[in-house]
Design an enzyme around this catalytic site. Structure first.
Site, PDB file in Angstrom:
ATOM      1  N   ARG A 178      -7.439  -0.415   0.995  1.00 34.07           N
ATOM      2  CA  ARG A 178      -7.929  -1.698   0.464  1.00 34.07           C
ATOM      3  C   ARG A 178      -8.324  -1.579  -1.003  1.00 34.07           C
ATOM      4  O   ARG A 178      -8.309  -2.569  -1.735  1.00 34.07           O
ATOM      5  CB  ARG A 178      -9.090  -2.201   1.316  1.00 34.07           C
ATOM      6  CG  ARG A 178     -10.329  -1.353   1.337  1.00 34.07           C
ATOM      7  CD  ARG A 178     -11.241  -1.634   2.515  1.00 34.07           C
ATOM      8  NE  ARG A 178     -10.646  -1.158   3.766  1.00 34.07           N
ATOM      9  CZ  ARG A 178     -11.209  -1.320   4.964  1.00 34.07           C
ATOM     10  NH1 ARG A 178     -12.359  -1.943   5.072  1.00 34.07           N
ATOM     11  NH2 ARG A 178     -10.625  -0.861   6.043  1.00 34.07           N
ATOM     12  N   LYS A 189     -10.224  13.010   7.705  1.00 31.35           N
ATOM     13  CA  LYS A 189      -9.787  12.603   9.036  1.00 31.35           C
ATOM     14  C   LYS A 189      -9.989  13.750  10.024  1.00 31.35           C
ATOM     15  O   LYS A 189      -9.834  14.922   9.671  1.00 31.35           O
ATOM     16  CB  LYS A 189      -8.301  12.208   9.012  1.00 31.35           C
ATOM     17  CG  LYS A 189      -8.004  10.929   8.269  1.00 31.35           C
ATOM     18  CD  LYS A 189      -6.513  10.629   8.282  1.00 31.35           C
ATOM     19  CE  LYS A 189      -6.187   9.362   7.512  1.00 31.35           C
ATOM     20  NZ  LYS A 189      -6.746   8.158   8.154  1.00 31.35           N
ATOM     21  N   GLU A 193      -9.368   3.655   1.978  1.00 33.64           N
ATOM     22  CA  GLU A 193      -8.860   3.706   0.605  1.00 33.64           C
ATOM     23  C   GLU A 193      -7.759   2.712   0.327  1.00 33.64           C
ATOM     24  O   GLU A 193      -7.550   2.300  -0.814  1.00 33.64           O
ATOM     25  CB  GLU A 193      -8.370   5.129   0.282  1.00 33.64           C
ATOM     26  CG  GLU A 193      -6.943   5.458   0.704  1.00 33.64           C
ATOM     27  CD  GLU A 193      -6.693   5.358   2.209  1.00 33.64           C
ATOM     28  OE1 GLU A 193      -5.576   4.989   2.600  1.00 33.64           O
ATOM     29  OE2 GLU A 193      -7.614   5.662   2.986  1.00 33.64           O
ATOM     30  N   ASP A 202       1.633   6.653   5.321  1.00 35.30           N
ATOM     31  CA  ASP A 202       0.658   5.667   4.855  1.00 35.30           C
ATOM     32  C   ASP A 202       1.137   4.904   3.625  1.00 35.30           C
ATOM     33  O   ASP A 202       0.395   4.113   3.051  1.00 35.30           O
ATOM     34  CB  ASP A 202      -0.688   6.348   4.572  1.00 35.30           C
ATOM     35  CG  ASP A 202      -1.869   5.431   4.832  1.00 35.30           C
ATOM     36  OD1 ASP A 202      -1.696   4.433   5.553  1.00 35.30           O
ATOM     37  OD2 ASP A 202      -2.966   5.705   4.312  1.00 35.30           O
ATOM     38  N   ASP A 234     -12.034   7.071   3.470  1.00 32.98           N
ATOM     39  CA  ASP A 234     -10.827   6.872   4.271  1.00 32.98           C
ATOM     40  C   ASP A 234     -10.468   5.397   4.381  1.00 32.98           C
ATOM     41  O   ASP A 234      -9.435   5.055   4.959  1.00 32.98           O
ATOM     42  CB  ASP A 234     -11.011   7.483   5.672  1.00 32.98           C
ATOM     43  CG  ASP A 234      -9.696   7.647   6.409  1.00 32.98           C
ATOM     44  OD1 ASP A 234      -8.645   7.719   5.729  1.00 32.98           O
ATOM     45  OD2 ASP A 234      -9.702   7.701   7.653  1.00 32.98           O
ATOM     46  N   LYS A 285       0.852  -1.188   0.000  1.00 31.00           N
ATOM     47  CA  LYS A 285       0.000   0.000   0.000  1.00 31.00           C
ATOM     48  C   LYS A 285       0.882   1.231   0.000  1.00 31.00           C
ATOM     49  O   LYS A 285       1.707   1.414   0.888  1.00 31.00           O
ATOM     50  CB  LYS A 285      -0.906   0.001   1.233  1.00 31.00           C
ATOM     51  CG  LYS A 285      -1.719   1.285   1.420  1.00 31.00           C
ATOM     52  CD  LYS A 285      -2.463   1.291   2.749  1.00 31.00           C
ATOM     53  CE  LYS A 285      -3.133   2.631   3.012  1.00 31.00           C
ATOM     54  NZ  LYS A 285      -3.795   2.687   4.340  1.00 31.00           N
ATOM     55  N   ASP A 287      -2.504  10.592   3.158  1.00 31.93           N
ATOM     56  CA  ASP A 287      -3.897  10.180   3.355  1.00 31.93           C
ATOM     57  C   ASP A 287      -4.638  11.198   4.211  1.00 31.93           C
ATOM     58  O   ASP A 287      -4.523  11.204   5.432  1.00 31.93           O
ATOM     59  CB  ASP A 287      -3.949   8.800   4.015  1.00 31.93           C
ATOM     60  CG  ASP A 287      -5.386   8.315   4.182  1.00 31.93           C
ATOM     61  OD1 ASP A 287      -6.280   8.855   3.494  1.00 31.93           O
ATOM     62  OD2 ASP A 287      -5.613   7.399   4.988  1.00 31.93           O
TER      63      ASP A 287
END
Length: 514
Positions: free
Chosen positions: A362, A288, A360, A299, A358, A276, A281
């Site tokens: 996956r 967030k 995201e 991230d 959020d 990933k 993010d």
């Protein structure tokens, strides 16, 4: 990076600015560990008593500095804690050696050379000391001002105290022994790549977007003879990579999918690693809350770990094919961003209702997992800072392992423990899959709130090719350390899972995993 050498010198005779010895907690007080005999003799056999007088206990992470006695060439003695002393006839554990060496290296910042007189009964122990010293000496100074027009530099001008330890010499080792020499070379290559991952994680997002990350991969591929392919936003859109495009469409920095591969003529197995790589993010439209944005440059830690592991496999010339897939995107809110309720068509053809932008990671991993599956590797391992739920479950030092094969999950857990990375096998309860049912799409990107880390794993499983052994490492806890440094773990990016991935590649090359 700090230089690593092997030396036959004793702790008393080594020509260095400091000498490091190990101490432990014994039943009756401080115990001086093997390797320090010559120094203890110089102190009249009373080194333990002197250290106790100074407050030393031998506890893990403890360091005590003092002047050396007559008969020791190095002017400074540093005693580093190994924790509890082992039972009679048993050796100190490699992770204890790794952490003790790391603590010592951090305490010796600004020192040109130190001799490490820790217990090195074999090449494996020497490698642990070497890894700990090299990882503990790590510093990230790329954005420190050097006092010249405010330009970024590799360190502050004339600030020698913040410079990392220059050289770590492992004493009592065997420089001409093939096993010791190979162990030292492996430690250097592995530490260099872990520190590469740390550098990437620590780099602010305005200096590392998906395009720049891809350029880093291309440069490394050229240097180490790796295959590399970069899909830009045009290729991703044309190829139907709805997950990557959906996450990245709100940012001015478009997404990338990078394939970087180490191949070997003698390889019989292929291992695919998927990372990933969300370079920042914000949460997207599902923004967030305040206080959760400041560290979101990290991230992309999964992609950094995968990238580093592939380069390490090449540097170590492992007879196994290792292919890394870096799913790179920036998740930002804007007029073009994906909205909660939107439906994305993934590279696999499945449709996903995005209930929370959020969630995201996956989505980008799903596209990369499907693409990796097309090459029919023997196994796929994805690595991601995926869920806060995993941090709640396992804390900040342990990553979770999920898999579609119990034996593979167990093997990865054992490998992680072997190399000193804390991990824990997690279940994949089938009843949680129903929570991701969507009235408008094949699946939603969110499910039950309780067990959210497990739900994320079940989502990813949907995109793994049929019959392919797969595991998912959720490194959300240990990937980025916000507290004070400890052992060989610095503040900031840690390089979590790189050691596990490299040892997995080595075990695969040796045929130990079937």
């Amino acid at each position: 990076m700090t230089a690593l050498t092997l030396s036959t010198s004793s702790a008393a005779t080594v020509r260095a600015d400091a000498v490091v010895v190990g101490v432990a907690k014994g039943a009756k007080g401080v115990v001086v560990a093997p390797g320090a005999e010559a120094v203890d003799k110089a102190f009249g056999g009373k080194l333990a008593a002197v250290l106790e007088t100074l407050g030393a206990t031998g506890a893990e992470g403890e360091v005590t500095k003092l002047p050396t006695a007559d008969g020791v060439k190095a002017p400074v003695l540093l005693a580093t804690g190994l924790g509890d002393a082992p039972a009679k006839g048993e050796a100190y554990g490699n992770e204890a050696l790794r952490r003790a060496a790391g603590s010592a290296a951090r305490a010796l910042a600004g020192t040109k050379k130190a001799g490490f007189a820790l217990p090195v009964e074999d090449a494996e122990a020497a490698a642990a000391v070497g890894e700990g010293a090299l990882l503990g000496a790590y510093t990230f100074t790329a954005f420190r001002s050097n006092g010249q027009n405010g330009k970024a530099a590799t360190g502050r001008k004339n600030d020698t105290k913040s410079a990392p330890l220059g050289e770590a010499a492992i004493l009592g080792a065997k420089p001409r022994d093939k096993e010791f020499k190979a162990a030292a070379e492996r430690a250097q290559a592995l530490a260099a790549e872990i520190n590469r991952a740390r550098d990437l994680i620590n780099t602010p997002s305005n200096a590392l977007d998906p395009k720049q990350f891809a350029a880093e991969a291309q440069a490394a591929a050229k240097e180490f003879g790796l295959q590399v392919e970069v899909l830009d936003e045009k290729a991703l859109k044309k190829g139907g990579y709805g997950g990557l495009m959906g996450v990245g469409q709100g940012s001015e920095a478009p997404p990338r999918l990078v394939r970087i591969a180490h191949t070997h003529a003698d390889a019989e197995k292929t291992l695919a690693l998927v990372g990933k790589g969300i370079t920042y993010d914000s949460g997207g439209i599902s923004l967030k809350p305040a206080g959760h944005n400041e560290t979101m440059k990290c991230d992309m830690s999964g992609a950094a770990a995968v990238f580093a592991a592939v380069v390490a496999a090449a540097r170590l010339d492992l007879p196994v094919n290792v292919t890394g897939w870096l799913a790179l995107a920036e998740n930002m809110p804007s007029g073009s961003a994906t909205r909660p309720g939107d439906v994305l068509t993934m590279y696999s053809g499945k449709t996903v209702e995005v209930l929370n932008t959020d969630a995201e990671g996956r989505l980008v991993l799903a596209d990369a997992l499907t693409r990796a599956s097309e090459e029919s590797p023997d196994a796929i391992v994805d690595v991601a800072t995926l869920t806060g739920a995993m941090v709640l479950a396992l804390g900040h030092r342990t990553f979770g392992i999920m898999a579609n094969d119990d034996a593979f999950r167990t093997a990865i857990h054992e490998i992680a423990e072997e190399v000193g990375e804390q991990s824990w096998p997690m279940p994949m309860p089938t009843e949680l899959r129903k929570g991701m049912d969507s009235p408008v799409a094949d699946i939603a990107n969110m499910g039950d709130r309780m067990g959210g880390g497990l739900v994320a794993g079940l989502f990813l499983k949907e995109f793994v090719g049929e019959g392919i052994t797969w595991a998912h490492l959720d490194i959300a806890g240990p990937a980025f350390h916000e507290g004070a440094p400890w052992g060989y773990t610095p503040k900031g990016g840690t390089g979590s899972s790189v050691r596990t991935l490299v040892r997995l590649a080595e075990r695969t090359a040796a045929g130990d995993l079937g």
